[in-house]
Write a protein that holds these residues in place. Structure first.
Motif, mmCIF file in Angstrom:
data_model
loop_
_atom_site.group_PDB
_atom_site.id
_atom_site.type_symbol
_atom_site.label_atom_id
_atom_site.label_comp_id
_atom_site.label_asym_id
_atom_site.label_seq_id
_atom_site.Cartn_x
_atom_site.Cartn_y
_atom_site.Cartn_z
ATOM 1 N N GLU A 104 7.752 4.057 3.353
ATOM 2 C CA GLU A 104 8.863 4.657 3.205
ATOM 3 C C GLU A 104 9.328 4.214 1.523
ATOM 4 O OE1 GLU A 104 10.331 6.593 5.341
ATOM 5 O OE2 GLU A 104 8.682 6.303 6.661
ATOM 6 N N PRO A 105 10.044 5.041 1.129
ATOM 7 C CA PRO A 105 10.940 4.897 -0.118
ATOM 8 C C PRO A 105 11.364 3.406 -0.279
ATOM 9 C CG PRO A 105 11.136 6.998 0.400
ATOM 10 C CD PRO A 105 10.729 6.443 1.485
ATOM 11 N N GLU A 106 12.321 3.198 0.504
ATOM 12 C CA GLU A 106 12.780 1.560 0.569
ATOM 13 C C GLU A 106 11.787 0.744 0.473
ATOM 14 O OE1 GLU A 106 13.676 3.341 4.887
ATOM 15 O OE2 GLU A 106 13.477 3.976 2.812
ATOM 16 N N GLU A 107 10.728 0.588 1.333
ATOM 17 C CA GLU A 107 9.679 -0.264 1.382
ATOM 18 C C GLU A 107 8.876 -0.149 -0.174
ATOM 19 O OE1 GLU A 107 8.332 0.185 6.246
ATOM 20 O OE2 GLU A 107 7.435 1.542 4.460
ATOM 21 N N SER B 274 6.165 -12.289 2.023
ATOM 22 C CA SER B 274 7.052 -11.154 1.403
ATOM 23 C C SER B 274 6.627 -9.788 1.524
ATOM 24 C CB SER B 274 6.907 -11.374 -0.250
ATOM 25 O OG SER B 274 7.621 -10.474 -1.078
ATOM 26 N N TYR B 275 5.294 -9.450 2.021
ATOM 27 C CA TYR B 275 4.871 -8.211 2.201
ATOM 28 C C TYR B 275 5.538 -7.792 3.674
ATOM 29 C CZ TYR B 275 1.766 -4.361 3.876
ATOM 30 O OH TYR B 275 1.264 -3.182 4.363
ATOM 31 N N PHE B 276 5.381 -8.700 4.504
ATOM 32 C CA PHE B 276 6.096 -8.362 6.057
ATOM 33 C C PHE B 276 7.539 -8.310 5.807
ATOM 34 C CE2 PHE B 276 2.513 -11.083 7.922
ATOM 35 C CZ PHE B 276 1.487 -10.195 7.641
ATOM 36 N N ARG B 277 8.206 -9.088 5.263
ATOM 37 C CA ARG B 277 9.553 -8.729 5.168
ATOM 38 C C ARG B 277 10.158 -7.474 4.526
ATOM 39 N NH1 ARG B 277 14.119 -11.880 5.592
ATOM 40 N NH2 ARG B 277 15.875 -11.462 4.266
ATOM 41 N N ALA B 278 9.441 -6.823 3.634
ATOM 42 C CA ALA B 278 9.582 -5.600 2.731
ATOM 43 C C ALA B 278 9.574 -4.474 3.809
ATOM 44 C CB ALA B 278 8.673 -5.571 1.642
ATOM 45 N N LEU B 279 8.767 -4.510 5.008
ATOM 46 C CA LEU B 279 8.556 -3.483 5.827
ATOM 47 C C LEU B 279 9.575 -3.091 6.637
ATOM 48 C CD1 LEU B 279 4.843 -3.982 6.512
ATOM 49 C CD2 LEU B 279 5.798 -2.446 4.573
ATOM 50 N N THR B 280 10.093 -1.799 6.714
ATOM 51 C CA THR B 280 10.988 -1.444 7.758
ATOM 52 C C THR B 280 10.607 -1.096 9.148
ATOM 53 O OG1 THR B 280 11.014 0.662 7.043
ATOM 54 C CG2 THR B 280 12.633 -0.896 5.854
ATOM 55 N N LYS B 281 9.533 -0.350 9.331
ATOM 56 C CA LYS B 281 8.942 -0.087 10.707
ATOM 57 C C LYS B 281 7.565 0.416 10.505
ATOM 58 C CE LYS B 281 10.402 4.830 9.435
ATOM 59 N NZ LYS B 281 11.107 5.931 9.699
ATOM 60 N N GLY B 282 7.003 0.803 11.643
ATOM 61 C CA GLY B 282 5.284 1.093 11.481
ATOM 62 C C GLY B 282 4.592 0.022 11.999
ATOM 63 N N GLU B 283 3.499 -0.097 11.571
ATOM 64 C CA GLU B 283 2.457 -1.245 11.833
ATOM 65 C C GLU B 283 1.890 -1.809 10.535
ATOM 66 O OE1 GLU B 283 0.608 0.716 16.034
ATOM 67 O OE2 GLU B 283 -0.291 1.542 14.151
ATOM 68 N N ILE B 284 1.350 -2.964 10.690
ATOM 69 C CA ILE B 284 0.930 -3.718 9.542
ATOM 70 C C ILE B 284 -0.762 -3.761 10.095
ATOM 71 C CG2 ILE B 284 0.775 -5.999 8.759
ATOM 72 C CD1 ILE B 284 3.587 -6.621 9.688
#
Length: 215
Positions: free
Chosen positions: A55-58, A113-123
């Protein structure tokens, strides 16, 4: 040689750990149905950021890791997440176990840092297996697990957030050098500020005001 097949059946937070921990469900199958006496299993877990959209915010929050989006075709490289190990008890055919994976909330660590930046979905995660399997119908035999053994897992972002909220509800962690921390402590004492949140808020407000005056 014993032929083991690995798959990840899911991931969930460990509710009673001494620190942030995820439990990865592993399904292990011995295709020849030879008795397995035990497995000393090691697992390396990597994040594969190129295997999802953002997403743009991510995108804005990931610039410190991957640079500008125009460069992501070359900078979106795998990130090291964790190493974990477990002793798998005896089984024949198929068994399922939980692999505990201790986690960090230190945002200086790339994966956190990567995990914290995500807002939804899957890793998207890749699990790489190694170790030793002890087997044999008659007697006892030790064999290495081949390095090509691996499996994938798509961990919901919400699982990570639930784990962090369970151990650090409503808070975050920042690591700074000792000299920087001492300067912050002096600032807090000089201004008689009641909390670290107040220190950061005042400094950010001052920086914003300075920026507005400069423009």
């Amino acid at each position: 040689m014993t032929d083991l097949e690995f798959s990840c059946t899911g991931v969930r937070p460990e509710p009673y750990g001494t620190g942030p921990t995820l439990l990865f469900g592993l399904r292990i199958e011995e295709s020849d149905h030879q008795p397995v006496h035990a497995i000393a299993l090691r697992c390396q877990i990597r994040v594969e950021p190129a295997r999802r959209t953002y997403e743009p915010e991510e995108v804005d929050m990931l610039a410190d890791l991957f640079g500008e989006p125009g460069r992501w075709s070359t900078t979106l490289k795998p990130l090291q997440f964790a190493h974990a190990s477990i002793s798998v008890p005896a089984f024949t055919g198929v068994t399922e176990v939980d692999l505990p994976v201790p986690c960090t909330y230190d945002t200086e660590v790339a994966s956190a840092s990567y995990f914290r930046a995500l807002t939804k979905g899957e890793i998207p995660l890749l699990l790489l297996y190694s170790g030793t399997v002890f087997t044999g119908r008659q007697g006892f035999c030790a064999e290495p697990i081949p390095w090509h053994k691996e499996s994938t897992c798509r961990m919901p972002v919400q699982v990570w957030r639930d784990m962090i909220d369970a151990y650090f509800p409503g808070t975050g962690w920042i690591r700074v050098r000792n000299d920087c921390l001492e300067e912050l402590r002096r600032y807090r004492s000089r201004h008689a500020l009641p909390s670290w949140e107040q220190v950061f808020t005042e400094l950010l407000d001052a920086a914003d005001a300075h920026g507005r005056r400069a423009t």
